[in-house]
Write a protein that holds these residues in place. Sequence first.
Motif, PDB file in Angstrom:
ATOM      1  N   TYR A   1     -34.928  61.625 -56.313  1.00 24.17           N
ATOM      2  CA  TYR A   1     -33.800  62.130 -57.086  1.00 24.17           C
ATOM      3  C   TYR A   1     -33.903  61.810 -58.581  1.00 24.17           C
ATOM      4  O   TYR A   1     -33.447  62.596 -59.418  1.00 24.17           O
TER       5      TYR A   1
ATOM      6  N   THR B   1     -38.604  56.916 -56.829  1.00 24.50           N
ATOM      7  CA  THR B   1     -37.657  56.320 -55.890  1.00 24.50           C
ATOM      8  C   THR B   1     -36.998  57.400 -55.034  1.00 24.50           C
ATOM      9  O   THR B   1     -36.540  58.420 -55.548  1.00 24.50           O
TER      10      THR B   1
ATOM     11  N   LYS C   1     -32.961  61.443 -49.126  1.00 20.74           N
ATOM     12  CA  LYS C   1     -34.410  61.354 -48.886  1.00 20.74           C
ATOM     13  C   LYS C   1     -35.216  62.246 -49.826  1.00 20.74           C
ATOM     14  O   LYS C   1     -36.236  62.819 -49.458  1.00 20.74           O
TER      15      LYS C   1
ATOM     16  N   LYS D   1     -29.872  58.335 -49.061  1.00 23.56           N
ATOM     17  CA  LYS D   1     -29.148  59.266 -48.188  1.00 23.56           C
ATOM     18  C   LYS D   1     -29.857  60.607 -48.091  1.00 23.56           C
ATOM     19  O   LYS D   1     -30.089  61.132 -47.000  1.00 23.56           O
TER      20      LYS D   1
ATOM     21  N   VAL E   1     -31.483  67.767 -55.519  1.00 23.49           N
ATOM     22  CA  VAL E   1     -31.215  66.351 -55.253  1.00 23.49           C
ATOM     23  C   VAL E   1     -30.665  66.181 -53.838  1.00 23.49           C
ATOM     24  O   VAL E   1     -30.955  65.195 -53.151  1.00 23.49           O
TER      25      VAL E   1
ATOM     26  N   HIS F   1     -34.041  58.783 -52.647  1.00 30.19           N
ATOM     27  CA  HIS F   1     -32.608  58.566 -52.465  1.00 30.19           C
ATOM     28  C   HIS F   1     -32.342  58.075 -51.037  1.00 30.19           C
ATOM     29  O   HIS F   1     -32.852  58.658 -50.071  1.00 30.19           O
TER      30      HIS F   1
END
Length: 538
Positions: A396, A387, A393, A391, A180, A389
């Motif tokens: 996640y 989608t 990228k 921050k 993640v 994340h």
Amino acid sequence: MWRVKSLDAILATAEKKSLHRSLGPIQLTLLGVGAIIGTGIFVLTAAAAQKAGPGMMWSFVIAGAVCAIAALCYSELASMVPVSGSAYTYSYAVMGEPLAWMVGWALILEYAVAASAVSAGWSGYFLGLIENALGFQWPALFKAGPAWSMNGFIPVADFSAGIVNVPAIIVALSVTALLVVGTTESARVNAVLVAIKVTALTAFIVLTIPVIKSGNFSPFAPNGWFGPEGTSGMGIVGAAASIFFAYVGFDAVSTAAEETKNPQRNVPIGLIGSLALCTIFYLLVAAGAIGAIGAQPVFGADGSAVQPGSAAFQAACSLADNSGRLVCSNEALAHVLREINWPVVGNALGLAANLALPSVILMMIYGQTRIFFVMARDGLLPEKLATIHPKFKTPYIVTIVTGIFVAIAAAFFPVGQLADISNSGTLFAFFMVAIAVMVLRVKDPNRPRPFKTPLVWVVAPLAMVGCAALYFNLPAEAMLVLPIWGAIGMVIYLAYGIRKSHLGRGLVEVPELAADAPAGPVPPMPGAPAPGSPEERS
């Protein structure tokens, strides 16, 4: 229903909403080595010995040969279509959406179940290390999940060996958390783990080769080539079908194509280079293990051959006379070193496995999440899963979902049975790739091919025959998993994917999923009904 997504549309979609390109040829090769060298040699050596005895040397050769010819097919397609998605993407471009969905659905068995198998294998080394080096006794009921057997078509669990594999849950969720955080960070950690793993295997070879005893190679094939009559998945070929699992990490490299710099050059280097390096290690380590302490299988109470991980196998290994056998060890290579009076090095190898096997889990979960990412990007799965994340990228949501699935499977199934289930999906995907490379040679002969499969009309059919032969030498229950899993997947496709598919709705591109992406309408394909119109809804 048999709509095909053109290669140009696939490449345009990837450019519209792509992952960050950060991986070079050395990183790709290390990612491949990290995925290939692991459970097959650290853990499944024992399961292969139970099926084939010393004949597992031939099993490694057979599995490696099938994997090599499949790698040549993969290399051509990956260099032509340097995007995420692996065999799923290639099938979408060649054979149509329903088959592409089935390949993507089967790849769940390859990557996610494989990650579960490695997590369960890591647990054996972790427990061996803390018990032999630290003297700590882990609660017996939380060392392993139940042993499974089939009563007709009904799976039956035997909880005498354990209830749940807690260490396997811990490592699976830890690796998920790392993924993640980000791809580049994961690749850096993986490079360190690969170095540790190769060093440990080199030490094992140096210490075991000098003490090889030729007598330990006899009888060479106690269960024959195809196993005793009335058994499935046994013998040298049955062992090859199981340990094929250990070679397939190379195709995880192709799923990283969209995050690779100069993919036309670097992906083939990563695919073929990692496979060649690993094959040498496999054969040397297997020879050392067999020659040092022997690799004869244990038999059931009635003298019959028994599957590794089954209740009958657990009963045989519980006998005092069998406790020191290679086939009964959950940490095969560390066990070999302890048996030849290198306990400190054995414990060090156990530590190395504890540090290094998570790199295999990392690559398997990584590959799975990228395939889910592309399927969601195509509309066949809910786009929310893809989608990114804001921050880190990374995709996640799908990473977390995959990690939870991996942890649950690792908690309740033994490593050998998980590997066989994984192989059923892998062999199907490889079979489809071999078809795809031939079809594209006919349908699109003029498209640039930075890497061309040599003798494609010989190599691709050989890959198909090899994959089919190994599939039909899996245990019966593992063979049954694929059609049952496929039927479940087809229900999901007909209920959701066929209606939501971007290609079916006439969408050329997908909207950006990044948090800061501008909103806007997506243009339809020429001649396609407008999204939301009565024609489109029908």
